[in-house]
Design an enzyme around this catalytic site. Sequence first.
Site: not given
Ligand SMILES: O=C(CO)[C@H](O)[C@H](O)COP(=O)(O)O
Length: 219
Positions: A28, A82, A94-95, A97, A103, A121
């Site tokens: 996600t 991601g 992570k998280g 989103g 996940e 990152k």
């Molecule tokens: O863990 C996640 C969502 O829960 C995403 O993988 C993480 O926030 C990275 O997001 P993005 O690819 O938009 O930078």
Amino acid sequence: MTQDELKKAVGWAALQYVEPGTIVGVGTGSTAAHFIDALGTMKNQIEGAVSSSEASTEKLKALGIHVFDLNEIDELSVYVDGADEINPQMQMIKGGGAALTREKIVAAVAKKFICIADASKEVDVLGNFPLPVEVIPMARSYVARELVKLGGLPEYRQNVITDNGNIILDVHNLRILDPIELEKTINALPGVVTVGLFAGRGADVALIGTADGVKTIVK
Ligand SMILES: O=C(CO)[C@H](O)[C@H](O)COP(=O)(O)O
């Protein structure tokens, strides 16, 4: 290159890990969204996908990719997602989103975790990005107090309810020197559904988007 172009580059680079005839675990976020676009070009060669969020499910379906319920399948060859931070040990936060729990579940089933991330990152020590913790709503204050005892500054993520109906506490002020231990400690708090530390089960491969191209790190 912009950050989004770097995300796109790694999202498309991850296609090389998708084996024809398999079901693919899909993450996600904005980087995973590029991977989903790329996966759309292989939709007739794969059986389908298992998704880690309602948002990714919707995007997969819109591209005509069949989305399986995780309970229907026994194994996944890869999970592509991601990260908000990744360290040299391939452990991640992570998280961002709010999809951390699903996940972690889908990643647990997959043989290989392919992390796709732009170079911003990469960190030496996890914790600059506030650590997301999914919590059952009635336990919010209790868990927040326990997180303070661990040295963190939890902040309630306003107006966010996870796909599982829970809330998120983002924990600031952490410098995570022992990610495996902290993952176990926070996961053991009553009321915590999952912490967004992916330490015990980190990534197996990281594709990092840099100005010089996609860097591949294999654990
Ligand atoms: O863990 C996640 C969502 O829960 C995403 O993988 C993480 O926030 C990275 O997001 P993005 O690819 O938009 O930078």
